[in-house]
Design a protein around this motif. Structure first.
Motif, PDB file in Angstrom:
ATOM      1  N   GLY A 195     -70.155  58.428  59.163  1.00 21.59           N
ATOM      2  CA  GLY A 195     -69.234  59.697  59.277  1.00 21.59           C
ATOM      3  C   GLY A 195     -67.919  59.591  59.586  1.00 21.59           C
ATOM      4  N   PHE A 196     -67.485  58.765  60.536  1.00 24.11           N
ATOM      5  CA  PHE A 196     -66.129  58.667  60.985  1.00 24.11           C
ATOM      6  C   PHE A 196     -65.158  58.054  59.873  1.00 24.11           C
ATOM      7  CE2 PHE A 196     -67.844  59.900  65.186  1.00 24.11           C
ATOM      8  CZ  PHE A 196     -66.871  60.648  65.384  1.00 24.11           C
ATOM      9  N   PRO A 197     -65.759  57.065  59.001  1.00 23.09           N
ATOM     10  CA  PRO A 197     -64.860  56.800  57.986  1.00 23.09           C
ATOM     11  C   PRO A 197     -64.387  57.919  57.169  1.00 23.09           C
ATOM     12  CG  PRO A 197     -66.675  55.117  58.164  1.00 23.09           C
ATOM     13  CD  PRO A 197     -66.786  56.373  59.396  1.00 23.09           C
ATOM     14  N   ILE A 198     -65.455  59.059  57.177  1.00 21.89           N
ATOM     15  CA  ILE A 198     -65.008  59.975  56.127  1.00 21.89           C
ATOM     16  C   ILE A 198     -63.704  60.742  56.532  1.00 21.89           C
ATOM     17  CG2 ILE A 198     -65.905  62.229  54.937  1.00 21.89           C
ATOM     18  CD1 ILE A 198     -68.753  61.365  55.302  1.00 21.89           C
ATOM     19  N   LYS A 199     -63.894  60.885  58.127  1.00 19.14           N
ATOM     20  CA  LYS A 199     -62.848  61.618  58.818  1.00 19.14           C
ATOM     21  C   LYS A 199     -61.715  60.950  58.950  1.00 19.14           C
ATOM     22  CE  LYS A 199     -62.339  63.632  63.669  1.00 19.14           C
ATOM     23  NZ  LYS A 199     -62.018  65.034  63.417  1.00 19.14           N
ATOM     24  N   MET A 210     -82.337  62.328  61.143  1.00 18.15           N
ATOM     25  CA  MET A 210     -82.115  63.005  62.284  1.00 18.15           C
ATOM     26  C   MET A 210     -83.001  64.424  62.275  1.00 18.15           C
ATOM     27  SD  MET A 210     -78.544  64.072  64.211  1.00 18.15           S
ATOM     28  CE  MET A 210     -78.667  65.810  63.587  1.00 18.15           C
ATOM     29  N   LEU A 211     -82.913  64.907  61.392  1.00 19.74           N
ATOM     30  CA  LEU A 211     -83.516  66.272  61.284  1.00 19.74           C
ATOM     31  C   LEU A 211     -84.929  66.175  61.497  1.00 19.74           C
ATOM     32  CD1 LEU A 211     -81.283  68.230  58.900  1.00 19.74           C
ATOM     33  CD2 LEU A 211     -81.573  68.592  61.248  1.00 19.74           C
ATOM     34  N   ILE A 212     -85.712  64.967  60.749  1.00 16.78           N
ATOM     35  CA  ILE A 212     -86.993  64.869  60.813  1.00 16.78           C
ATOM     36  C   ILE A 212     -87.307  64.461  62.178  1.00 16.78           C
ATOM     37  CG2 ILE A 212     -88.782  63.098  60.032  1.00 16.78           C
ATOM     38  CD1 ILE A 212     -87.428  62.875  57.319  1.00 16.78           C
ATOM     39  N   MET A 233     -75.195  69.861  64.625  1.00 12.22           N
ATOM     40  CA  MET A 233     -74.617  68.769  63.492  1.00 12.22           C
ATOM     41  C   MET A 233     -75.867  69.277  62.379  1.00 12.22           C
ATOM     42  SD  MET A 233     -72.263  67.639  64.761  1.00 12.22           S
ATOM     43  CE  MET A 233     -71.924  66.432  63.668  1.00 12.22           C
ATOM     44  N   GLY A 234     -76.919  69.420  62.774  1.00 10.79           N
ATOM     45  CA  GLY A 234     -78.121  69.611  61.721  1.00 10.79           C
ATOM     46  C   GLY A 234     -77.513  70.853  60.884  1.00 10.79           C
ATOM     47  N   GLY A 235     -77.435  71.956  61.523  1.00  8.06           N
ATOM     48  CA  GLY A 235     -77.010  73.135  60.949  1.00  8.06           C
ATOM     49  C   GLY A 235     -75.882  73.120  60.165  1.00  8.06           C
TER      50      GLY A 235
HETATM   51  C1  HEM Z   1     -74.763  62.980  64.932  1.00  6.68           C
HETATM   52  C2  HEM Z   1     -75.093  63.488  63.819  1.00  6.68           C
HETATM   53  C3  HEM Z   1     -73.816  63.371  62.832  1.00  6.68           C
HETATM   54  C4  HEM Z   1     -72.584  62.864  63.071  1.00  6.68           C
HETATM   55  C5  HEM Z   1     -71.962  62.208  64.356  1.00  6.68           C
HETATM   56  C6  HEM Z   1     -71.923  63.173  61.951  1.00  6.68           C
HETATM   57  C7  HEM Z   1     -70.489  62.886  61.493  1.00  6.68           C
HETATM   58  C8  HEM Z   1     -69.671  63.218  60.669  1.00  6.68           C
HETATM   59  C9  HEM Z   1     -68.223  63.124  60.396  1.00  6.68           C
HETATM   60  C10 HEM Z   1     -67.328  62.516  61.525  1.00  6.68           C
HETATM   61  C11 HEM Z   1     -67.824  63.695  59.268  1.00  6.68           C
HETATM   62  C12 HEM Z   1     -66.479  63.819  58.557  1.00  6.68           C
HETATM   63  C13 HEM Z   1     -65.849  65.147  58.920  1.00  6.68           C
HETATM   64  C14 HEM Z   1     -64.674  65.381  58.373  1.00  6.68           C
HETATM   65  O1  HEM Z   1     -64.297  64.907  57.445  1.00  6.68           O
HETATM   66  O2  HEM Z   1     -63.530  65.685  59.312  1.00  6.68           O
HETATM   67  C15 HEM Z   1     -69.040  64.059  58.540  1.00  6.68           C
HETATM   68  C16 HEM Z   1     -69.100  64.628  57.317  1.00  6.68           C
HETATM   69  C17 HEM Z   1     -70.406  65.156  56.777  1.00  6.68           C
HETATM   70  N1  HEM Z   1     -71.445  65.430  57.302  1.00  6.68           N
HETATM   71 FE1  HEM Z   1     -72.071  64.649  59.234  1.00  6.68          FE
HETATM   72  N2  HEM Z   1     -72.478  64.151  61.044  1.00  6.68           N
HETATM   73  C18 HEM Z   1     -73.848  64.038  61.728  1.00  6.68           C
HETATM   74  C19 HEM Z   1     -74.930  64.726  61.022  1.00  6.68           C
HETATM   75  C20 HEM Z   1     -74.962  65.314  59.673  1.00  6.68           C
HETATM   76  C21 HEM Z   1     -76.005  65.945  59.345  1.00  6.68           C
HETATM   77  C22 HEM Z   1     -77.371  66.110  59.913  1.00  6.68           C
HETATM   78  C23 HEM Z   1     -75.653  66.282  57.801  1.00  6.68           C
HETATM   79  C24 HEM Z   1     -76.492  66.768  56.861  1.00  6.68           C
HETATM   80  C25 HEM Z   1     -78.057  67.044  56.798  1.00  6.68           C
HETATM   81  C26 HEM Z   1     -74.503  65.855  57.834  1.00  6.68           C
HETATM   82  C27 HEM Z   1     -73.644  65.996  56.775  1.00  6.68           C
HETATM   83  C28 HEM Z   1     -72.536  65.936  56.376  1.00  6.68           C
HETATM   84  C29 HEM Z   1     -71.512  66.340  55.174  1.00  6.68           C
HETATM   85  C30 HEM Z   1     -72.217  67.283  53.917  1.00  6.68           C
HETATM   86  C31 HEM Z   1     -70.453  65.891  55.525  1.00  6.68           C
HETATM   87  C32 HEM Z   1     -69.119  66.221  54.569  1.00  6.68           C
HETATM   88  C33 HEM Z   1     -68.244  67.234  55.224  1.00  6.68           C
HETATM   89  C34 HEM Z   1     -67.100  67.724  54.280  1.00  6.68           C
HETATM   90  O3  HEM Z   1     -67.558  68.134  53.125  1.00  6.68           O
HETATM   91  O4  HEM Z   1     -65.962  67.513  54.687  1.00  6.68           O
HETATM   92  N3  HEM Z   1     -74.085  65.248  58.910  1.00  6.68           N
HETATM   93  N4  HEM Z   1     -70.272  63.961  59.386  1.00  6.68           N
END
Ligand code: HEM
Length: 277
Positions: free
Chosen positions: A37-41, A72-74, A144-146
């Motif tokens: 996730g953090f490399p997206i941010k 995680m949701l599971i 986070m899930g929602g």
């Molecule tokens: C502890 C759990 C999670 C962490 C730590 C996490 C972390 C992150 C982070 C850091 C980003 C980048 C956000 C940004 O661009 O600023 C991201 C994006 C994203 N995450 Fe997660 N996430 C988690 C759970 C989930 C779950 C459960 C789903 C889906 C079922 C999900 C779907 C997504 C999607 C679709 C994006 C892209 C958002 C966008 O379009 O900018 N994430 N996540």
């Protein structure tokens, strides 16, 4: 006079099979969600590029993020089904429910850490911090899930005004930061870096806690357990002190102090200026 000696089991079950499976699913999924996730941010940072390269491409990394999101949701659904099953069997434990004693324990603990009182609080099965962590995970999975599902399927939530999705994105990214700090700093200290358990508490692996460990950290639960063992009067218990071999390691304590103080200063430098903009 010869005191009779009664040898009690050395290990006591703390996490059963279901709890260990749930913990394992949550551990793998959340760690992978943080890594992917953090490399997206922070996509423009060099370290993020390195992580993307490890996954082959940005697309693959993002697919992994979604896959571990589902895992995680599971794990959350598994936990809720397990709770419902226990409730149906009238066996639902209430030991995780916060009570007035937890507020008193938190105040007592603060006084203990400040050196105002000599003895630490006497905890039962779960400390106030463990209860707080559990509720935070519950809340975290819902947020986070929602939010993750809403960002994943924007077309389904398209009826909502645009600003809702913008807020959801901010919630997802900020809660991710809070979750990461809570896990890496708070939870890891409690179960790994605390010199009393370093390098790891074994509960999540074997499900068992040693008698000495339980006596030291959950003395009220230990007393209850002891009463159930029906120890005969006059029997002398063979008890050892609870000590990890690192409990008094100066090198470890100094190293951890430096790391934790540095992280604390870094967080202050990062976040305090935001209060003034
Ligand atoms: C502890 C759990 C999670 C962490 C730590 C996490 C972390 C992150 C982070 C850091 C980003 C980048 C956000 C940004 O661009 O600023 C991201 C994006 C994203 N995450 Fe997660 N996430 C988690 C759970 C989930 C779950 C459960 C789903 C889906 C079922 C999900 C779907 C997504 C999607 C679709 C994006 C892209 C958002 C966008 O379009 O900018 N994430 N996540």
């Amino acid at each position: 006079m010869d005191a009779r000696r009664q040898v009690l089991p050395r290990e006591i079950m703390r996490f059963n099979r279901h709890q260990r499976y749930q913990h394992f699913l949550l551990m793998v999924s959340v760690l992978m969600l943080i890594i992917t996730g953090f490399p997206i941010k922070y996509a423009q940072w060099p370290w993020a590029q390195v992580v993307v390269t490890l996954f082959g491409s940005f697309k693959t990394m993002f697919m992994m993020h979604l896959t571990f999101g589902v895992l995680m949701l599971i794990s959350g659904v598994y936990h809720v089904i397990w709770l419902i099953d226990l409730a149906i069997k009238r066996n639902l434990p209430m030991s995780m429910v916060p009570a007035m004693k937890d507020v008193k324990d938190a105040i007592h603990h603060a006084k203990y850490l400040l050196g105002i009182v000599k003895e630490p609080p006497q905890y039962g099965r779960y400390t106030y911090l463990e209860k707080f962590e559990y509720l935070a995970v519950f809340w975290g999975i819902i947020v986070m899930g929602g939010s993750g599902l809403m960002l994943w399927f924007p077309e389904i939530f398209g009826v909502l005004p645009r600003w809702v999705l913008q807020i959801v994105r901010i919630a997802h990214t900020n809660e991710a930061f809070v979750a990461m700090l809570a896990i890496v700093i708070g939870h890891f200290f409690a179960v790994h870096f605390n010199p009393h358990v370093f390098p790891t508490s074994k509960v999540w692996l074997t499900g068992n806690i040693s008698r000495e460990h339980m006596k030291a950290e959950h003395p009220l639960e230990y007393q209850e357990w002891l009463e159930k063992q029906q120890v005969d009067e006059g029997v002398e218990l063979v008890e050892k002190e609870h000590h990890s071999k690192f409990a008094k390691s100066r090198a470890l304590i100094i190293f951890e102090l430096v790391v934790y103080v540095s992280v604390f200063v870094l967080l202050l430098i990062t976040f305090v200026p935001l209060l003034f903009v």
